[in-house]
Design a protein around this motif. Structure first.
Motif, PDB file in Angstrom:
ATOM      1  N   PHE A  15       0.850  -1.201   0.000  1.00  8.97           N
ATOM      2  CA  PHE A  15       0.000   0.000   0.000  1.00  8.97           C
ATOM      3  C   PHE A  15       0.889   1.256   0.000  1.00  8.97           C
ATOM      4  O   PHE A  15       0.657   2.185  -0.785  1.00  8.97           O
ATOM      5  CB  PHE A  15      -0.927  -0.005   1.218  1.00  8.97           C
ATOM      6  N   LEU A  26      -6.771   9.593  -3.406  1.00 10.15           N
ATOM      7  CA  LEU A  26      -6.348   8.557  -2.453  1.00 10.15           C
ATOM      8  C   LEU A  26      -7.501   7.700  -1.955  1.00 10.15           C
ATOM      9  O   LEU A  26      -7.320   6.524  -1.652  1.00 10.15           O
ATOM     10  CB  LEU A  26      -5.781   9.237  -1.204  1.00 10.15           C
ATOM     11  N   GLN A  82     -11.339  17.876  14.446  1.00  6.47           N
ATOM     12  CA  GLN A  82     -11.110  17.653  13.016  1.00  6.47           C
ATOM     13  C   GLN A  82      -9.878  16.785  12.754  1.00  6.47           C
ATOM     14  O   GLN A  82      -9.891  15.937  11.870  1.00  6.47           O
ATOM     15  CB  GLN A  82     -10.854  18.989  12.286  1.00  6.47           C
ATOM     16  N   TYR A  83      -8.809  17.036  13.517  1.00  5.05           N
ATOM     17  CA  TYR A  83      -7.516  16.463  13.115  1.00  5.05           C
ATOM     18  C   TYR A  83      -6.875  15.489  14.104  1.00  5.05           C
ATOM     19  O   TYR A  83      -5.880  14.864  13.767  1.00  5.05           O
ATOM     20  CB  TYR A  83      -6.546  17.608  12.761  1.00  5.05           C
ATOM     21  N   ARG A  86      -9.610  10.923  15.598  1.00  3.76           N
ATOM     22  CA  ARG A  86      -9.500   9.497  15.218  1.00  3.76           C
ATOM     23  C   ARG A  86      -8.348   8.845  15.979  1.00  3.76           C
ATOM     24  O   ARG A  86      -8.418   7.669  16.360  1.00  3.76           O
ATOM     25  CB  ARG A  86      -9.316   9.307  13.712  1.00  3.76           C
ATOM     26  N   GLU A  93      -4.848   7.826  12.888  1.00  2.12           N
ATOM     27  CA  GLU A  93      -5.685   8.264  11.770  1.00  2.12           C
ATOM     28  C   GLU A  93      -6.053   7.014  10.982  1.00  2.12           C
ATOM     29  O   GLU A  93      -5.236   6.092  10.881  1.00  2.12           O
ATOM     30  CB  GLU A  93      -4.880   9.235  10.897  1.00  2.12           C
ATOM     31  N   LYS A  95      -8.435   5.364   7.429  1.00  2.00           N
ATOM     32  CA  LYS A  95      -8.972   5.727   6.115  1.00  2.00           C
ATOM     33  C   LYS A  95     -10.496   5.758   6.191  1.00  2.00           C
ATOM     34  O   LYS A  95     -11.139   4.731   6.381  1.00  2.00           O
ATOM     35  CB  LYS A  95      -8.516   4.705   5.083  1.00  2.00           C
ATOM     36  N   PRO A  96     -11.100   6.945   6.032  1.00  2.00           N
ATOM     37  CA  PRO A  96     -12.562   7.019   6.142  1.00  2.00           C
ATOM     38  C   PRO A  96     -13.254   6.328   4.966  1.00  2.00           C
ATOM     39  O   PRO A  96     -12.657   6.129   3.913  1.00  2.00           O
ATOM     40  CB  PRO A  96     -12.848   8.521   6.123  1.00  2.00           C
ATOM     41  N   ASN A 150     -15.787  20.732   0.783  1.00  2.00           N
ATOM     42  CA  ASN A 150     -14.466  20.191   1.035  1.00  2.00           C
ATOM     43  C   ASN A 150     -14.053  19.190  -0.012  1.00  2.00           C
ATOM     44  O   ASN A 150     -14.796  18.269  -0.299  1.00  2.00           O
ATOM     45  CB  ASN A 150     -14.512  19.338   2.305  1.00  2.00           C
ATOM     46  N   GLN A 152     -10.048  17.360  -1.548  1.00  2.00           N
ATOM     47  CA  GLN A 152      -8.625  17.269  -1.219  1.00  2.00           C
ATOM     48  C   GLN A 152      -7.805  16.968  -2.461  1.00  2.00           C
ATOM     49  O   GLN A 152      -8.234  16.200  -3.313  1.00  2.00           O
ATOM     50  CB  GLN A 152      -8.365  16.144  -0.194  1.00  2.00           C
ATOM     51  N   VAL A 163      -1.746  16.840   2.050  1.00  2.00           N
ATOM     52  CA  VAL A 163      -3.125  17.061   1.621  1.00  2.00           C
ATOM     53  C   VAL A 163      -3.387  18.557   1.520  1.00  2.00           C
ATOM     54  O   VAL A 163      -3.338  19.279   2.517  1.00  2.00           O
ATOM     55  CB  VAL A 163      -4.131  16.445   2.615  1.00  2.00           C
ATOM     56  N   GLN A 165      -6.174  21.098   1.051  1.00  2.00           N
ATOM     57  CA  GLN A 165      -7.627  21.150   1.099  1.00  2.00           C
ATOM     58  C   GLN A 165      -8.131  22.129   0.051  1.00  2.00           C
ATOM     59  O   GLN A 165      -7.693  23.273  -0.012  1.00  2.00           O
ATOM     60  CB  GLN A 165      -8.116  21.575   2.476  1.00  2.00           C
ATOM     61  N   ILE A 192       0.307  13.996   6.610  1.00  2.00           N
ATOM     62  CA  ILE A 192       0.034  12.759   7.342  1.00  2.00           C
ATOM     63  C   ILE A 192       1.350  12.018   7.522  1.00  2.00           C
ATOM     64  O   ILE A 192       1.956  11.555   6.558  1.00  2.00           O
ATOM     65  CB  ILE A 192      -1.018  11.894   6.625  1.00  2.00           C
ATOM     66  N   PRO A 200      -0.583   6.404  11.356  1.00  2.00           N
ATOM     67  CA  PRO A 200      -0.642   7.754  10.801  1.00  2.00           C
ATOM     68  C   PRO A 200      -1.277   8.779  11.749  1.00  2.00           C
ATOM     69  O   PRO A 200      -2.195   8.430  12.500  1.00  2.00           O
ATOM     70  CB  PRO A 200      -1.491   7.594   9.536  1.00  2.00           C
ATOM     71  N   ILE A 202      -1.979  13.362  11.907  1.00  2.00           N
ATOM     72  CA  ILE A 202      -2.001  14.592  11.113  1.00  2.00           C
ATOM     73  C   ILE A 202      -1.237  15.719  11.800  1.00  2.00           C
ATOM     74  O   ILE A 202      -1.362  15.913  13.009  1.00  2.00           O
ATOM     75  CB  ILE A 202      -3.470  15.033  10.868  1.00  2.00           C
TER      76      ILE A 202
HETATM   77  C1  0T9 Z   1     -12.476  17.566   6.077  1.00  2.00           C
HETATM   78  C2  0T9 Z   1     -10.374  16.266   7.579  1.00  2.00           C
HETATM   79  C3  0T9 Z   1     -10.446  15.993   6.111  1.00  2.00           C
HETATM   80  C4  0T9 Z   1     -11.900  16.232   5.629  1.00  2.00           C
HETATM   81  C5  0T9 Z   1     -10.061  14.496   5.809  1.00  2.00           C
HETATM   82  C6  0T9 Z   1      -7.065  13.294   4.068  1.00  2.00           C
HETATM   83  C7  0T9 Z   1      -8.178  12.426   4.631  1.00  2.00           C
HETATM   84  C8  0T9 Z   1      -9.505  12.769   3.957  1.00  2.00           C
HETATM   85  C9  0T9 Z   1      -9.970  14.206   4.296  1.00  2.00           C
HETATM   86  C10 0T9 Z   1      -9.510  16.960   5.392  1.00  2.00           C
HETATM   87  C11 0T9 Z   1     -12.447  17.688   7.595  1.00  2.00           C
HETATM   88  O1  0T9 Z   1     -12.957  18.958   7.970  1.00  2.00           O
HETATM   89  C12 0T9 Z   1     -11.022  17.496   8.124  1.00  2.00           C
HETATM   90  C13 0T9 Z   1      -9.685  15.466   8.433  1.00  2.00           C
HETATM   91  C14 0T9 Z   1      -8.956  14.253   8.039  1.00  2.00           C
HETATM   92  C15 0T9 Z   1      -8.746  14.097   6.522  1.00  2.00           C
HETATM   93  C16 0T9 Z   1      -8.408  12.657   6.162  1.00  2.00           C
HETATM   94  C17 0T9 Z   1      -7.179  12.014   6.788  1.00  2.00           C
HETATM   95  C18 0T9 Z   1      -6.868  10.895   5.815  1.00  2.00           C
HETATM   96  O2  0T9 Z   1      -5.984  10.119   5.966  1.00  2.00           O
HETATM   97  C19 0T9 Z   1      -7.772  10.933   4.620  1.00  2.00           C
HETATM   98  C20 0T9 Z   1      -7.123  10.314   3.347  1.00  2.00           C
HETATM   99  C21 0T9 Z   1      -8.055  10.331   2.139  1.00  2.00           C
HETATM  100  C22 0T9 Z   1      -6.730   8.875   3.598  1.00  2.00           C
HETATM  101  O3  0T9 Z   1      -7.549   8.113   3.993  1.00  2.00           O
HETATM  102  C23 0T9 Z   1      -5.287   8.502   3.350  1.00  2.00           C
HETATM  103  C24 0T9 Z   1      -4.954   7.022   3.524  1.00  2.00           C
HETATM  104  C25 0T9 Z   1      -4.826   6.510   4.932  1.00  2.00           C
HETATM  105  C26 0T9 Z   1      -4.217   5.145   4.918  1.00  2.00           C
HETATM  106  C27 0T9 Z   1      -4.040   7.351   5.904  1.00  2.00           C
HETATM  107  C28 0T9 Z   1      -4.631   7.178   7.250  1.00  2.00           C
END
Ligand code: 0T9
Length: 376
Positions: A15, A26, A82-83, A86, A93, A95-96, A150, A152, A163, A165, A192, A200, A202
């Motif tokens: 990965f 991503l 926000q950051y 998780r 952190e 992956k949502p 929002n 990214q 990232v 935004q 990250i 991970p 932030i």
């Molecule tokens: C808006 C916030 C945002 C969304 C998320 C980058 C991220 C998706 C976007 C920017 C909110 O107000 C604040 C917080 C966390 C941000 C996320 C953190 C993250 O890792 C994901 C990305 C898409 C991933 O899932 C990356 C892969 C993963 C394996 C890393 C944990």
């Protein structure tokens, strides 16, 4: 690293390798199970209001200066949720879940005397590829509304995901005079880190802005370990008056996940060491099929219970349904219609207020709320 289960080490390594050679979206990459979160990105806008009284208190500011400071205090106080939330709830952190087009998330924060009334949240996934989430938070009793979207842009550099935004938020305050004060809010850049070890987290970087239509401007600089205070999650905000007003700028310094102080008076500015209040959401059996927690119920259950096979199966079902829907639309020559927002190519508030601090880019698109949420 220890955070990666033995059985998933090689899939985590591959990965990371694909991350390094990847640019773009991503969210569509397949990641090993241990890093998956059961929460969809459509839930994230709720972070903006987990301290509803700070949101409400913006309306109580008697001057444009006081309101600008109240907006800054509310904004800084959302960053911990926000950051870092998780990391607190899931150890790192994660992956949502990648929302589908048209996915919805509704919530409320109940009324109390400090809030003056209920605060409501409406979220809609307005694009799937690339993922774009639009949201609106309102406290009608106080005359405060936040609208934003929002997206990214991600890249990989020096072992970290960077990232950028894309998108912005606009906060409006209806003043007793009948006038409306506007605030344009831009968003920080994220790094990250900790990927190699499978844990991970932030860090925020660079600068974000809050520009008021009154002329007051907050410039917020973010630094991690080894910069101005040496601590991670550090920030320094400078609040400057409109050109024609000779007031000394306010300088606020601290760490956004704990507390900060006014540099001149040494008084505490923000403090998020106290409890926050998560959004209230109706039970899933009262939700429609498009509402996030109902839509992702099976996947989230699988992830939570470690049954990744059933999570993957249900995720495929959702994705196939989406693909079929897009095919049917293409065949019928129709397009998906958004429910709560309409897209505009240029947000006039961004253009007007962005000029005052030379926002980059000079224009941005936007999503206008259609005043048709589920709340009364
Ligand atoms: C808006 C916030 C945002 C969304 C998320 C980058 C991220 C998706 C976007 C920017 C909110 O107000 C604040 C917080 C966390 C941000 C996320 C953190 C993250 O890792 C994901 C990305 C898409 C991933 O899932 C990356 C892969 C993963 C394996 C890393 C944990």
């Amino acid at each position: 690293g220890e955070a990666v289960p033995a059985a998933q080490k090689s899939s985590w390594t591959s990965f990371l390798k694909s991350l390094a050679s990847f640019s773009g979206d991503l969210s569509s990459m397949t990641a090993p199970p241990f890093i998956l979160s059961p929460t969809s990105l459509t839930e994230f806008p709720a972070y903006w209001c987990e301290r509803p009284e700070l949101f409400a208190a913006i309306a109580d500011g008697k001057t444009d200066e006081a309101r600008s400071l109240a907006v800054l205090k509310w904004f800084i106080s959302t960053l911990k949720g926000q950051y870092t939330s998780r990391n607190e709830s899931m150890g790192s952190e994660k992956k949502p879940l990648n929302p589908v087009l048209g996915e919805l998330f509704y919530g409320t924060w109940p009324s109390n005397s400090a809030r003056g009334g209920e605060t409501t949240l409406v979220v809609e996934q307005v694009s799937h590829h690339p993922p774009i989430t639009a949201y609106r938070i309102a406290n009608n009793a106080k005359g405060i509304v936040l609208t934003g979207h929002n997206a990214q842009k991600t890249s990989f550099s020096g072992g970290s995901i960077i990232v950028k935004q894309v998108g912005h938020a606009v906060l409006t305050v209806s003043l007793p005079s009948g006038e409306t004060e506007e605030y344009l809010i831009t968003l920080p850049r994220l790094r990250i880190d900790g990927l190699w070890y499978g844990s991970p987290y932030i860090e925020l970087a660079e600068t974000s802005y809050i520009q008021s239509s009154s002329g007051w401007l907050s410039t917020i600089e973010y630094k991690g370990k080894g910069y101005f205070s040496g601590k991670s999650h550090s920030f320094k905000a400078t609040v400057t008056p409109p050109a024609h007003v000779s007031v000394t700028p306010h300088v606020i310094e601290g760490t956004w996940h704990t507390t900060s102080k006014d540099a001149q008076t040494a008084a505490t500015f923000h403090d998020v060491t106290t409890a926050k209040e998560e959004v209230t959401v109706v039970p899933i059996d009262q939700q429609s099929e498009w509402e996030s927690r109902r839509l992702w119920h099976g996947v989230a259950k699988g992830i939570r219970e470690g049954d990744f096979e059933s999570a993957a199966k249900d995720k495929s079902r959702i994705e196939n349904e989406q693909r079929q829907r897009r095919k049917d639309e293409a065949a019928a020559g129709t397009m998906w219609e958004l429910k709560h927002f309409t897209h505009i190519d240029s947000d006039p508030v961004y253009e007007r207020l962005g000029k005052l601090f030379k926002a980059n880019p000079a224009t941005e698109d936007g999503y206008v709320y259609q005043n048709n949420g589920p709340h009364s």
